[in-house]
Structure formats: C-alpha cells, structure tokens
Design an enzyme around this catalytic site. Structure first.
Site, PDB file in Angstrom:
ATOM      1  CG  PHE A 112      -0.372   0.484   2.499  1.00  0.00           C
ATOM      2  CD1 PHE A 112      -0.641   1.767   2.972  1.00  0.00           C
ATOM      3  CD2 PHE A 112       0.422  -0.341   3.282  1.00  0.00           C
ATOM      4  CE1 PHE A 112      -0.125   2.210   4.174  1.00  0.00           C
ATOM      5  CE2 PHE A 112       0.934   0.092   4.489  1.00  0.00           C
ATOM      6  CZ  PHE A 112       0.669   1.379   4.941  1.00  0.00           C
ATOM      7  CE  LYS A 113       3.542   1.405   4.708  1.00  0.00           C
ATOM      8  NZ  LYS A 113       4.779   1.171   5.418  1.00  0.00           N
ATOM      9  CG  ASP A 114       3.921   0.599  -4.533  1.00  0.00           C
ATOM     10  OD1 ASP A 114       5.073   1.047  -4.380  1.00  0.00           O
ATOM     11  OD2 ASP A 114       3.683  -0.600  -4.756  1.00  0.00           O
TER      12      ASP A 114
END
Length: 494
Positions: A112-114
C-alpha cells in the site's frame, strides 16, 4: 492553507515548505491549519471520476500552492497503467454480505505504500522549486518493510536527490529484504540496523532534529527530508483511497449515498488509519475506524485505557510491518484533539523520557466515539488466512488477516452489522512462508524461492514485480549499529 507543527503552533509554513522539510526542527509533525470538508453532492460527484481524478480533487483542497494542472500530471504519472496492474488502481473486492477488501497492493512494489510513494517524489521535487531550494535533497527512511522498497522505487534516479533506507536486520520478510537490497539506481543506499523498527525510526528522527548535522550538511550542499508518513506529502495521498473505496461501493450498488460504513485497518505507525480519520473529518460517511494490531498491541491498550506505554516486550511476528511500539502518527491525532503546542509537546516529552504518557478521560471518550481497537496473535492470523481461502477462495497476506480477524471479533462482541471495508496492505506473495504455513503447506526454502510454490498451491498468480525476484542478488549488505546511523548518513553524502 498553512501548516503548523504539532509541538509549536507558532511554526506556520506553506504546504510546499512542509513537504520539503518533512519534519519540523523541534521534532513536531506538520498538520494542516484547517481540514476542508466536502458536501454530499461533492462526494457524489467523485463517483463519476477515475482514481487519478479523485486524487486531484482531494489533494488540491490541501495544496493551495500547487495548481490543479500539475497535480493532474502527477496523478497520471504516479498511477499509470504501466505502474499499477489494475485499472481501478485500488479495487474493492466483495467477500461476503457487508464484507469488502480494499486492495492497495497493485503498484510496482506490491504494498500500500505505493499509493503514496509514487506520488511523493512529484510533490517533493515541485516543492523544492516552489520554495527556491537550491541544495540537493537526501531522503531518509526508516522502514518496517514496505515503505523502504516503495520509497526506493519512487525516488530511484530522481535528479538532485539521494535516498538512504534503514531497516531492522531481522525484522522484515525475506522477500521485503531482497526487494530493498537488490534495488537498482545510482542514487540509492540501503542499510540494515542492529535493532528493531523503533530503533531505526528514533535514530532517523534524532538525525532530523540535530542542528549540528543540519549545518554540516548545508555546507556540503545537502538538506534532509523524509519519505516516512511523518511527511505530510506521504500521508495526504492516502486520504484519497478512502473516498475512492466509498465511491466504488456506491457505483457497485453496495451502499446508498450517505450510508455510513466502517473501515478496518492493520496498523503499526498509525499513518494509514489516520488518513481515514482525516477523510471522516472531511465529511466521508464513516461510522467507525477499527484499529487492528498484532501481538505488539500498544495501540489497542491505548484506545482501551488512555495510557500509551512502549515499555513492554517487543515481538517479531509474521506481520512485520506492524511490529512497532512507537506509533509516530498518533501525535497528529493528539494534536487534532488537544490543539498543537504545549500539551502535545509535553506528552511526546513524557514518551521520550519515561516511555509512556496518559491522556484524560474526556479525550479518551472522544477517541472512543470514532475508533475501536483489537489485536490478533500469529496463530489466529494464520487461521484467518486458511479459513478465508478455504471458504471464500480469497488469499490474503498476514497484515490483512490481522485486520479481517479483528473485524470479525469486533462484530461478534458488539453486534455491529455496519458494512465494513478491510484495507489489504500487501500482496500475500510478500510473506510466502507464513502464508504457506497457514495453508498447511511445507516451506523449507527462503521466501523469494517460495513465490512460485504459493502460486502453484493456490492457483493465484504472483504479481510480476515479485515473480521477477527469482535469482536476484543483493547489492547492499551493510549493517549499522543503532549508534552509527548519523555516521552512515555522513558517509553516504560525503
């Protein structure tokens, strides 16, 4: 709109300055002066837009010194089809009656950091121009696994920038470690540390707060910024996917406009769920935010008792991105409740000196009106993975399993039947040994070698960025002591 420090309200700067600095010099985090709100009509209008345009509309409300045109260019580049393997960017999957999964791992590093770190380099490079900064920037990152790779990929070969990532040597999965240590790019460096994520995060914060180091690096033409969620430019893009998920549920006929829903979030550093809190403040119809922890349940205890106490055993779990005892973004929530300044500074000072602080009963009650909390141990998380795959044919990673399991326990305890979206923060193929064990399969090989095995066993194709890890070798093998982080930065920028 101005931004001020959680620890000193007299520090007021622009959005571009906040994004460029990352962290206020006295150690506070930047927060917006006000939180803009959307009407029900404006939220309904978002339903007709794709993810990229939704991002433009939401982010522009907080970024007055950025034009809509440049934000649109950033969104189109950050969330392009070449980088994300889903046209929806962050698709919502229905698992059962009132149960939904928001998949946030379709980007280039499968986490999810993308969603934020494909956007942050655009925001930061623009911020440098807007603030007239002529020095080169070094991005410092402390990671519990996913932030490091996503930041490395986002800032790889960005002009006038370098990026240095610290990760706990024994606190990330083998797949996460290989993703980071095999990173390509001429401006990147990765270092393990002898310690856990909290040690890495504390060390990076101390580096940012060092006036001596700041002046030393300025003479060499460098200044420091952050890609962790302490940077507002990292947190802001995460607000978008809460609105997007709500719109997608309306479009699918799963909810009516204005209907309140719950979000369940696997939580470590508190940034992901804090974005949901801001979305609720902006007018998104959110009933409750369910804060899900693993065995490192410092947040669960805080929400139940009002005491935040990091002086407790630290556990290495199968959900390593949540193995955190100092949740930095909780400071922003406290700032919103108390107002920035003396009280927040006092609480953070107590955490630093005594390892704990306690909030008053009235503030705890206000928090309890929005948040619920729970925790799940490793064996229970494995059971969630196994049962969900057998019963619903859906394969989830260890962090998602924690949140899904906590939601189930919350519903059974409270009888709350509100439709709930669980945030899925990583591909299950990033944690192959734990997922295979949960399914009752042998896993004697290292994690990267098991990616194909998990795909064969489940019939679920592995994301290409992870499948391509097979045979890759580490570029970076350096390991620093906890006391050597500053010297590592000096050497990297020498």
């Amino acid at each position: 709109m101005k931004y001020y420090s959680t620890r000193d309200r007299s520090v007021k700067i622009t959005a571009a300055e906040a994004i460029a600095m990352g962290l206020s010099r006295e150690g506070g985090l930047f927060v917006p002066e006000t939180v803009p709100t959307l009407t029900s009509e404006e939220i309904a209008a978002l339903c007709a837009l794709d993810y990229r345009e939704r991002a433009v509309r939401i982010m522009k409300l907080f970024l007055e010194d950025y034009s809509e045109e440049e934000l649109r260019d950033f969104a189109n580049a950050a969330y392009s089809r070449e980088k994300f393997d889903s046209d929806a960017v962050a698709p919502v999957v229905k698992l059962g009656e009132g149960e939904y999964i928001l998949e946030l791992w379709h980007g280039p590093t499968c986490a999810f950091k993308d969603m934020a770190l494909q956007m942050l380099p655009h925001l930061l490079t623009a911020a440098l121009k807007k603030t007239g900064e002529d020095k080169r920037v070094c991005i410092l990152v402390a990671t519990s696994g996913d932030t490091g790779k996503a930041a490395l990929e986002g800032f790889r070969d960005v002009e006038c920038a370098k990026i240095l990532v610290f990760y706990p040597r024994d606190g990330v999965s083998e797949v996460q470690k290989l993703q980071m240590t095999s990173q390509e790019g001429g401006n990147v460096f990765v270092s393990a540390i002898e310690g856990n994520f909290d040690d890495a995060q504390t060390g990076v914060k101390e580096i940012f707060s060092s006036e001596e180091l700041r002046k030393e690096l300025e003479k060499k033409g460098w200044f420091l910024s952050s890609a962790n969620s302490i940077n507002w430019g990292r947190l802001l893009p995460q607000i978008v996917y809460y609105f997007s998920a709500y719109c997608d549920l309306i479009n699918a006929g799963e909810i009516e406009p204005g209907e309140k829903i719950n979000f369940s979030v696997p939580t470590g550093n508190f940034g992901d769920i804090l974005a949901g809190y801001y979305a609720k403040k902006m007018g998104l119809p959110v009933a409750r935010l369910i804060c899900a922890s693993n065995k490192n349940d410092v947040l669960t205890d805080f929400f139940r008792t009002g005491e935040y106490n990091r002086l407790r055993p630290f556990y290495e779990t199968i959900s390593p991105s949540m193995d955190i005892l100092i949740s930095s973004n909780l400071e922003r929530l406290l700032s919103d409740l108390y107002g920035s300044g003396e009280k927040v500074s006092e609480l953070m000072g107590s955490l630093r000196s005594d390892g704990r602080y306690e909030i008053d009963a009235e503030t705890l009650e206000r928090i309890g009106s929005v948040f619920s909390a729970g925790s799940l141990d490793d064996e229970s998380a494995k059971a969630v993975i196994r049962d969900t795959f057998r019963e619903k044919g859906y394969l989830m990673d260890t962090h998602t399993a924690v949140a899904f399991g906590v939601t189930k326990e919350y519903r059974e305890k409270t009888g709350d039947e509100t439709k709930t979206v669980t945030l899925s923060t990583a591909s299950p193929f990033k944690f192959t040994p734990a997922v295979l064990k949960a399914l009752g399969e042998p896993c004697e090989k290292p994690g990267p070698e098991l990616i194909g095995v998990l795909s064969e066993v489940t019939g679920v194709p592995a994301p290409r960025p992870l499948a391509d890890l097979a045979g890759r070798k580490a570029r970076f093998t350096f390991c620093a002591k906890k006391t050597e982080l500053t010297e590592t930065v000096r050497n990297f920028l020498s």
